[in-house]
Design a protein around this motif. Structure first.
Motif, PDB file in Angstrom:
ATOM      1  N   ALA A   1      41.223  31.607  51.891  1.00 29.09           N
ATOM      2  CA  ALA A   1      41.746  32.423  53.000  1.00 29.09           C
ATOM      3  C   ALA A   1      41.324  33.887  52.833  1.00 29.09           C
ATOM      4  CB  ALA A   1      43.270  32.314  53.069  1.00 29.09           C
ATOM      5  N   MET A   2      41.347  34.386  51.608  1.00 28.03           N
ATOM      6  CA  MET A   2      40.940  35.772  51.370  1.00 28.03           C
ATOM      7  C   MET A   2      39.444  35.960  51.623  1.00 28.03           C
ATOM      8  SD  MET A   2      43.290  36.747  48.090  1.00 28.03           S
ATOM      9  CE  MET A   2      42.909  38.492  48.087  1.00 28.03           C
TER      10      MET A   2
ATOM     11  N   ASP B   1      37.599  34.223  53.682  1.00 34.17           N
ATOM     12  CA  ASP B   1      37.421  34.140  55.130  1.00 34.17           C
ATOM     13  C   ASP B   1      37.825  35.453  55.799  1.00 34.17           C
ATOM     14  OD1 ASP B   1      36.975  32.734  57.681  1.00 34.17           O
ATOM     15  OD2 ASP B   1      39.161  32.857  57.876  1.00 34.17           O
ATOM     16  N   ASN B   2      38.978  35.988  55.437  1.00 38.52           N
ATOM     17  CA  ASN B   2      39.444  37.233  56.034  1.00 38.52           C
ATOM     18  C   ASN B   2      38.567  38.406  55.637  1.00 38.52           C
ATOM     19  OD1 ASN B   2      42.178  37.385  57.624  1.00 38.52           O
ATOM     20  ND2 ASN B   2      42.238  35.605  56.288  1.00 38.52           N
ATOM     21  N   TYR B   3      38.123  38.456  54.398  1.00 45.00           N
ATOM     22  CA  TYR B   3      37.252  39.552  53.968  1.00 45.00           C
ATOM     23  C   TYR B   3      35.924  39.506  54.725  1.00 45.00           C
ATOM     24  CZ  TYR B   3      34.682  42.910  51.244  1.00 45.00           C
ATOM     25  OH  TYR B   3      33.942  43.993  50.881  1.00 45.00           O
TER      26      TYR B   3
ATOM     27  N   LYS C   1      35.419  38.324  57.749  1.00 46.69           N
ATOM     28  CA  LYS C   1      35.674  38.793  59.117  1.00 46.69           C
ATOM     29  C   LYS C   1      35.831  40.310  59.152  1.00 46.69           C
ATOM     30  CE  LYS C   1      37.844  34.490  60.555  1.00 46.69           C
ATOM     31  NZ  LYS C   1      39.112  33.805  60.796  1.00 46.69           N
ATOM     32  N   TRP C   2      36.572  40.859  58.196  1.00 41.90           N
ATOM     33  CA  TRP C   2      36.752  42.316  58.128  1.00 41.90           C
ATOM     34  C   TRP C   2      35.419  43.008  57.895  1.00 41.90           C
ATOM     35  CZ3 TRP C   2      35.691  45.626  54.057  1.00 41.90           C
ATOM     36  CH2 TRP C   2      36.132  46.939  54.227  1.00 41.90           C
TER      37      TRP C   2
END
Length: 126
Positions: free
Chosen positions: A73-74, A76-78, A80-81
């Motif tokens: 999850a981290m 994936d979010n990183y 996207k960011w």
């Protein structure tokens, strides 16, 4: 009967104090045969002593399975960011441009005097 797993929704409540969160600028990860432990702390990096003062703000123990899910999850979010931040640096996205409902930040950079001079915020190649 349907063999598809049904979609579940979490209904999590927490107090305003917990909702505010805590600030951490340091983390330590350790593990045993059974669990991972992530210790978050706030440290004063501006102190020029051998011993850097800090305070633990929270500690979280996770199962190996949950640790893997958290890492995924981290990542994936990183990603996207990082993509969104990269878009903000493109010339066609100047000050005042909306990205995802938010204003793009106004940034100015000074070119280095020589090609080999690092820019502020650059990290050395390792």
């Amino acid at each position: 009967m349907d063999d598809e797993p049904r979609e579940r929704h979490l209904n999590i409540h927490f107090s305003p104090e917990i909702m505010a969160g805590v600030y951490a600028n340091f983390a330590n990860v350790s593990h045993s045969d059974y669990e991972f432990t992530v210790t978050f702390a706030r440290v004063d990096h501006e102190v020029d002593d051998v011993e850097v003062p800090g305070v633990v703000v929270t500690r979280v123990n996770l199962s190996p399975r949950f640790m893997r899910e958290l890492i995924d999850a981290m990542e994936d979010n990183y990603s996207k960011w990082s993509t969104r931040e990269g878009i903000r640096e493109l010339p066609e996205f100047g000050p005042g441009t909306q990205i995802g409902g938010r204003d793009a930040p106004s940034t100015t950079t000074d070119a280095p005097d020589t090609p080999d001079e690092p820019r502020p915020g650059d990290t050395p190649d390792i």
